[in-house]
Design an enzyme around this catalytic site. Structure first.
Site, PDB file in Angstrom:
ATOM      1  N   LYS A   1       0.620  -1.025  -0.028  1.00  0.00           N
ATOM      2  CA  LYS A   1       0.031  -0.148   0.257  1.00  0.00           C
ATOM      3  C   LYS A   1       0.901   1.289   0.037  1.00  0.00           C
ATOM      4  CE  LYS A   1      -4.432  -1.901   1.190  1.00  0.00           C
ATOM      5  NZ  LYS A   1      -5.481  -2.245   1.991  1.00  0.00           N
TER       6      LYS A   1
ATOM      7  N   ARG B   1      -3.899 -10.029   4.544  1.00  0.00           N
ATOM      8  CA  ARG B   1      -4.397 -10.211   3.253  1.00  0.00           C
ATOM      9  C   ARG B   1      -2.737  -9.474   2.338  1.00  0.00           C
ATOM     10  NH1 ARG B   1      -6.015  -6.445  -0.478  1.00  0.00           N
ATOM     11  NH2 ARG B   1      -7.520  -7.532  -1.993  1.00  0.00           N
TER      12      ARG B   1
END
Ligand code: 7PJ
Length: 272
Positions: free
Chosen positions: A219, A253
């Site tokens: 991210k 995840r």
């Protein structure tokens, strides 16, 4: 134990959810069959690398991503779920659309990963009518615009109370606790500072009494902190996954399954 369709997932060790994107921008756009085949072979690769769950998504929800129609999303994810339903690991469908949830569950998905936390009544009904697990994620705003100016009075408190309320509503609707996972939604309407507060205080979510999933892989906050573009965020992603697990995450995840599993083996060995 997480009840996930017919699977019972032991959460005494952290689990790795491998990301399977079924979106043309992730591969060269070679048409429907190539997209399906690439996703299925990528999924088998992630299973061989140690993925405990696969998260299959047909619509990107990254900041600024384009929306896709229900039909397009179905055309992308259903053939992949059908192709993987006997692969031996639970399949999660990453969608906020009730029609996609229903069709995915019918095709063999045993978890719904909803960035909208089943706030759409039809989405709630779709999961209630099944035995699928659900991941309830927090986000502020909508993917197209959520990173413009995210604002909170108290980011940890607001997200905890949102998730507490969603767990209560979802449980009252008939989804038992054993099927529920929560997720603070790193990067979904959050600045780097908001994300850092959430990660720093992640232990607080244990109070809600359901397992926690953390999605930090590649991210932009990691890119900003490490000074790396998206192709070079593996080390930062591993650090973030380990910190999340150390602070109570039961599921991470991730894109990079093998390196994450290796990192968690060390964590597990120390934490017997
Ligand atoms: C998340 C997700 C996350 C859950 C995405 C990306 C953006 N689902 N879907 N949690 N992120 N539950 O992977 O960069 O953090 S899409």
């Amino acid at each position: 134990m997480l009840h996930c369709g017919s699977f019972r997932l032991d959460l005494s060790r952290p689990l790795v959810m491998g990301i399977v994107n079924v979106t043309p921008d992730s591969f060269s756009d070679g048409g429907r069959h190539l997209l399906r085949d690439a996703a299925i072979s990528h999924a088998h690769q992630l299973i061989s690398e140690g993925a405990d769950i696969l998260d299959i998504g047909g619509e990107s929800t990254r900041p600024g991503a384009q929306a896709v129609s229900v039909q397009e999303e179905l055309d992308r994810v259903l053939p992949v779920i059908e192709g993987l339903c006997d692969a031996g690991v639970p399949l999660s469908v990453d969608t906020f659309k009730a029609e996609v949830m229903r069709a995915a569950i019918a095709a063999g998905a045993s978890m719904v990963n909803d960035i909208n936390a089943l706030q759409q009544p039809e989405a709630l009904a779709a999961v209630v009518a099944s035995n699928a697990a659900v991941c309830l994620m927090h986000k502020q705003g909508q993917p197209q615009t959520m990173q413009i100016e995210p604002e909170y009075q108290d980011v940890l408190h607001e997200i905890m109370e949102f998730l507490r309320s969603r767990v209560g509503i979802v449980e009252a609707a008939g989804i038992k606790r054993e099927r529920i996972v929560i997720d603070p939604g790193f990067g979904f309407g959050k600045t780097v500072e908001h994300n850092l507060i959430l990660l720093r205080k992640l232990h607080a979510f244990a109070e809600l009494g359901v397992p926690l999933l953390a999605g930090l892989s590649r991210k932009s906050m990691l890119g900003k902190l490490a000074g790396q573009d998206v192709e070079n965020r593996l080390s930062a992603s591993l650090a973030a996954a380990l910190i999340a697990v150390q602070r109570g995450a039961s599921i991470v995840r991730v894109h990079d399954v093998r390196p994450t599993c290796d990192a968690l083996k060390i964590w597990n060995a120390v934490n017997i």
